[in-house]
Design an enzyme around this catalytic site. Structure first.
Site, short mmCIF file in Angstrom:
data_model
loop_
_atom_site.label_atom_id
_atom_site.label_comp_id
_atom_site.label_asym_id
_atom_site.label_seq_id
_atom_site.Cartn_x
_atom_site.Cartn_y
_atom_site.Cartn_z
N GLY A 8 0.83 -1.20 0.00
CA GLY A 8 0.00 0.00 0.00
C GLY A 8 0.86 1.24 0.00
O GLY A 8 1.98 1.25 -0.52
N CYS A 9 0.38 2.29 0.60
CA CYS A 9 1.08 3.57 0.65
C CYS A 9 2.44 3.39 1.34
O CYS A 9 2.51 2.90 2.46
CB CYS A 9 0.24 4.58 1.43
SG CYS A 9 1.08 6.14 1.75
#
Length: 151
Positions: A8-9
């Site tokens: 993810g981020c």
């Protein structure tokens, strides 16, 4: 040794990997087709890159298996191309291996977790050979620490 993970981020996972035995880390992009992508390029979801953290680690202090545990425990590996509110291929769950041993350990770990039912759904994490790593712009590096947000 190097290890590269997409969960993810990259802002959200960098602090999780800054543990004893990790000698350095950088956030950036891997797994796409555009040379030298910028953050803005990757955010278009057209470059094929994942946001990743690339780690240098001392295997006498932290093992690849321990890094895999950090990876599995700090994101949802069952959601395809998303983590929480972040949606797009750049947010996919991915392990980019640097050696055949890393590939074998990553696949074994994924299979074992899938069989355990720990996540309640099938793991969709991509396991692929590491390709060229493109370091993200400096303001992304250790972002939470720079902003005083710590996790």
């Amino acid at each position: 040794m190097k290890a590269t993970f997409g969960a993810g981020c990259f802002w959200c996972i960098e602090n999780d990997f800054r543990k004893n035995g990790v000698t350095s880390s950088s956030v950036g992009f891997m797994g796409g087709h555009l040379k030298n992508p910028t953050y803005e390029d990757v955010c278009t979801d057209t470059t094929g890159h994942a946001e990743v953290i690339q780690i240098d680690y001392d295997p006498t202090k932290i093992t690849y298996g321990q890094l895999l545990e950090i990876f599995w425990n700090n994101h949802d590996p069952t959601t395809l191309n998303r983590q929480g509110p972040d949606v797009g291929k750049q947010y996919r769950s991915a392990i980019f291996f640097h050696t055949p041993e890393q590939e074998m350990e990553a696949r074994k770990s994924k299979e074992s977790l899938d069989k355990s039912g720990k996540f309640g759904k099938k793991i969709v994490t991509e396991i692929a050979p590491a390709t060229e790593f493109y370091k993200a712009e400096e303001y992304h590096q250790q972002y939470y620490a720079k902003c005083g947000l710590g996790r």
